[in-house]
Design a protein around this motif. Structure first.
Motif, PDB file in Angstrom:
ATOM      1  N   GLN A  79       2.035   7.155  45.507  1.00 34.00           N
ATOM      2  CA  GLN A  79       2.135   8.383  44.707  1.00 34.00           C
ATOM      3  C   GLN A  79       3.339   9.222  45.116  1.00 34.00           C
ATOM      4  N   TYR A  80       3.449   9.517  46.418  1.00 28.45           N
ATOM      5  CA  TYR A  80       4.523  10.405  46.858  1.00 28.45           C
ATOM      6  C   TYR A  80       5.044   9.987  48.235  1.00 28.45           C
ATOM      7  N   PRO A  88      11.484  14.821  62.137  1.00 25.43           N
ATOM      8  CA  PRO A  88      12.695  14.108  61.721  1.00 25.43           C
ATOM      9  C   PRO A  88      12.545  12.590  61.715  1.00 25.43           C
ATOM     10  N   ASN A  89      11.596  12.060  62.473  1.00 26.34           N
ATOM     11  CA  ASN A  89      11.414  10.607  62.523  1.00 26.34           C
ATOM     12  C   ASN A  89      10.318  10.105  61.591  1.00 26.34           C
ATOM     13  N   GLY A  90       9.755  11.003  60.800  1.00 22.19           N
ATOM     14  CA  GLY A  90       8.608  10.631  59.985  1.00 22.19           C
ATOM     15  C   GLY A  90       8.845  10.785  58.500  1.00 22.19           C
ATOM     16  N   VAL A  91       8.133   9.986  57.732  1.00 22.94           N
ATOM     17  CA  VAL A  91       8.087  10.104  56.276  1.00 22.94           C
ATOM     18  C   VAL A  91       6.609  10.153  55.882  1.00 22.94           C
ATOM     19  N   MET A  92       6.209  11.224  55.209  1.00 27.05           N
ATOM     20  CA  MET A  92       4.818  11.350  54.786  1.00 27.05           C
ATOM     21  C   MET A  92       4.590  10.527  53.522  1.00 27.05           C
ATOM     22  N   ALA A  93       3.547   9.722  53.528  1.00 29.75           N
ATOM     23  CA  ALA A  93       3.212   8.880  52.380  1.00 29.75           C
ATOM     24  C   ALA A  93       1.844   9.272  51.847  1.00 29.75           C
ATOM     25  N   ILE A  94       1.723   9.312  50.523  1.00 36.06           N
ATOM     26  CA  ILE A  94       0.446   9.607  49.863  1.00 36.06           C
ATOM     27  C   ILE A  94       0.156   8.471  48.898  1.00 36.06           C
ATOM     28  N   MET A  95      -1.021   7.860  49.045  1.00 36.11           N
ATOM     29  CA  MET A  95      -1.415   6.725  48.214  1.00 36.11           C
ATOM     30  C   MET A  95      -2.827   6.942  47.687  1.00 36.11           C
ATOM     31  N   ALA A  96      -3.141   6.240  46.606  1.00 30.96           N
ATOM     32  CA  ALA A  96      -4.471   6.364  46.000  1.00 30.96           C
ATOM     33  C   ALA A  96      -4.769   5.113  45.194  1.00 30.96           C
ATOM     34  N   ALA A  97      -5.964   5.071  44.626  1.00 30.64           N
ATOM     35  CA  ALA A  97      -6.376   3.896  43.853  1.00 30.64           C
ATOM     36  C   ALA A  97      -5.454   3.661  42.666  1.00 30.64           C
ATOM     37  N   THR A  98      -5.002   4.727  42.018  1.00 26.59           N
ATOM     38  CA  THR A  98      -4.061   4.629  40.895  1.00 26.59           C
ATOM     39  C   THR A  98      -3.005   5.723  41.062  1.00 26.59           C
ATOM     40  N   PRO A  99      -1.841   5.567  40.423  1.00 24.49           N
ATOM     41  CA  PRO A  99      -0.813   6.607  40.545  1.00 24.49           C
ATOM     42  C   PRO A  99      -1.288   7.974  40.057  1.00 24.49           C
ATOM     43  N   GLY A 100      -2.152   8.003  39.050  1.00 29.20           N
ATOM     44  CA  GLY A 100      -2.586   9.275  38.485  1.00 29.20           C
ATOM     45  C   GLY A 100      -3.818   9.880  39.133  1.00 29.20           C
ATOM     46  N   THR A 101      -4.299   9.297  40.238  1.00 29.58           N
ATOM     47  CA  THR A 101      -5.478   9.836  40.929  1.00 29.58           C
ATOM     48  C   THR A 101      -5.226  11.279  41.356  1.00 29.58           C
ATOM     49  N   GLU A 102      -6.227  12.132  41.178  1.00 28.19           N
ATOM     50  CA  GLU A 102      -6.055  13.548  41.534  1.00 28.19           C
ATOM     51  C   GLU A 102      -5.884  13.689  43.053  1.00 28.19           C
ATOM     52  N   PRO A 103      -5.132  14.717  43.500  1.00 28.72           N
ATOM     53  CA  PRO A 103      -4.716  14.816  44.909  1.00 28.72           C
ATOM     54  C   PRO A 103      -5.851  14.803  45.926  1.00 28.72           C
ATOM     55  N   ASN A 104      -6.998  15.388  45.597  1.00 28.41           N
ATOM     56  CA  ASN A 104      -8.074  15.468  46.578  1.00 28.41           C
ATOM     57  C   ASN A 104      -8.702  14.107  46.874  1.00 28.41           C
ATOM     58  N   ALA A 268       8.292  11.594  43.694  1.00 29.69           N
ATOM     59  CA  ALA A 268       7.098  11.314  42.914  1.00 29.69           C
ATOM     60  C   ALA A 268       7.293   9.955  42.243  1.00 29.69           C
ATOM     61  N   PHE A 269       6.386   9.024  42.502  1.00 23.94           N
ATOM     62  CA  PHE A 269       6.509   7.670  41.977  1.00 23.94           C
ATOM     63  C   PHE A 269       6.042   7.621  40.522  1.00 23.94           C
ATOM     64  N   PRO A 270       6.415   6.564  39.789  1.00 24.38           N
ATOM     65  CA  PRO A 270       6.030   6.463  38.380  1.00 24.38           C
ATOM     66  C   PRO A 270       4.519   6.581  38.171  1.00 24.38           C
ATOM     67  N   GLY A 271       4.144   7.328  37.147  1.00 29.99           N
ATOM     68  CA  GLY A 271       2.741   7.472  36.784  1.00 29.99           C
ATOM     69  C   GLY A 271       2.025   8.635  37.429  1.00 29.99           C
ATOM     70  N   THR A 272       2.699   9.379  38.315  1.00 26.19           N
ATOM     71  CA  THR A 272       2.047  10.509  38.983  1.00 26.19           C
ATOM     72  C   THR A 272       2.214  11.784  38.159  1.00 26.19           C
ATOM     73  N   LEU A 273       1.552  12.842  38.607  1.00 23.97           N
ATOM     74  CA  LEU A 273       1.553  14.113  37.880  1.00 23.97           C
ATOM     75  C   LEU A 273       2.957  14.684  37.729  1.00 23.97           C
ATOM     76  N   LEU A 274       3.824  14.461  38.714  1.00 27.31           N
ATOM     77  CA  LEU A 274       5.141  15.088  38.729  1.00 27.31           C
ATOM     78  C   LEU A 274       6.263  14.154  38.282  1.00 27.31           C
TER      79      LEU A 274
END
Length: 366
Positions: A79-80, A88-104, A268-274
């Motif tokens: 997702q993101y 500085p050494n990190g990249v935050m990743a957010i994943m879910a069952a589908t790209p359009g899954t709600e953030p919570n 924001a990856f394809p299919g997400t809210l943004l």
């Protein structure tokens, strides 16, 4: 006529305050730990621990990081990706069952940008800090909860304005900051209520107004999607569904070329809210303290990595971008966090003393 006007403003102040006080007490209490969420995460051992490596250790490209994230959460969709200045050494990743899954319902973790190792972030997925955040943002009620809190924020602003109107004639009778110790307990608390309210006035207005804007974030983002973003992706309306993404190794270079002088804040990856079904949306930020919160989305075709557009940023998205860090005191580091926390505690005193004064006055009338 003058006394009638004062009585009207007094009624407005009383009832707007009563309507919103319990909600504001909840917001003030939950907001206090959120001001120091970074420090609390480190104290509780919830912050990701990166391996010690040479300062010039090479970093993985974006495509390699995507593959590392997908290997950590197989079967889930990206997702993101986001970058934080204090990691500085990190990249935050957010994943879910589908790209359009709600953030919570998404899962957040950190990737070591040098090795691709996945590091869990417990506070981003549950626990004490997440409970505080959900209570503060929507009370676990989604959009209806956010809109209710926005309404309470408007009541709070009206209570402040009516309090100013009532305090003006009071100031003409007594010097500023007067607390009359020889008077009754109720009068002393009234003086303290007025004094602390005057001290916290500007801050309370800022936090109240930014809180209303933040609570309306979902509506503002939807408006942006239906307006600026929709105009940019109109040529893709009848395009077939995206079946395969192009390798994203050069994605950030393309975005930096399209928005010179800016750097990526998140993708924001394809299919997400943004984003859209066919695009990466790389949100670029400026280099100054102010412009770092004003994000410009760069749309890049996910099938061939060709630039589609640099999306127009309407005024209300700028207001949202500035309101979010200002609401929690994220502009000035630890000194501003301490100031925000002190003013938060004083606001709790104002709210509590207001309830006390209303209750005592009601008993006296009875």
């Amino acid at each position: 006529m003058k006394s009638q006007t004062i009585r009207r403003w007094s009624a407005i102040h009383t009832w707007t305050s009563l309507i919103c006080t319990l909600f504001l007490l909840m917001l003030a209490l939950t907001g206090l730990p959120l001001i120091f969420h970074h420090q609390i995460d480190h104290l509780l051992g919830n912050a990701p621990q990166f391996k010690a490596m040479p300062a010039d250790a090479p970093r993985l490209n974006l495509d390699q990081l995507i593959k590392a994230a997908e290997a950590h959460r197989p079967g889930e969709a990206m997702q993101y990706f986001a970058w934080e200045e204090d990691e500085p050494n990190g990249v935050m990743a957010i994943m879910a069952a589908t790209p359009g899954t709600e953030p919570n319902s998404s899962h957040t973790f950190m990737l070591d940008a040098r090795t691709g190792e996945a590091l869990e972030m417990p506070s981003a997925n549950g626990g004490f800090m997440m409970v505080m955040l959900r209570l503060h943002v929507d009370m676990y009620a989604g959009l209806p909860g956010k809109l209710l809190l926005a309404f309470m924020g408007l009541m709070f602003v009206l209570a402040i304005v009516s309090g100013i109107v009532l305090y003006a004639p009071f100031m003409r009778r007594l010097p500023f900051a007067t607390v009359r110790p020889e008077k009754s307990t109720r009068i002393r608390w009234l003086d303290l209520h007025n004094l602390i309210g005057a001290v916290t006035l500007s801050w309370a207005l800022v936090v109240g107004l930014t809180g209303v804007i933040n609570a309306c974030a979902d509506l503002l983002i939807t408006s942006w999607r239906n307006d600026s973003l929709a105009a940019m992706i109109a040529p893709y309306r009848d395009a077939p569904p995206l079946t395969q993404r192009a390798q994203a190794a050069d994605l950030l270079k393309l975005a930096e070329t399209a928005a010179p002088g800016m750097q990526a804040d998140f993708i924001a990856f394809p299919g997400t809210l943004l984003s859209s079904e066919h695009h990466y949306a790389v949100f670029m930020k400026g280099a100054s303290q102010l412009t770092s919160h004003l994000l410009t989305p760069v749309l890049i075709d996910a099938s061939n990595l060709k630039l589609t557009a640099v999306v127009e940023r309407p005024w209300y998205m700028d207001a949202l971008g500035l309101s979010q860090p200002l609401h929690f005191g994220d502009y000035g580091g630890l000194p501003m966090q301490i100031l925000w926390a002190a003013l938060d505690v004083l606001t709790i005193l104002v709210l509590g003393s207001g309830l006390y004064l209303w209750w005592v006055r009601r008993r006296v009338k009875a």
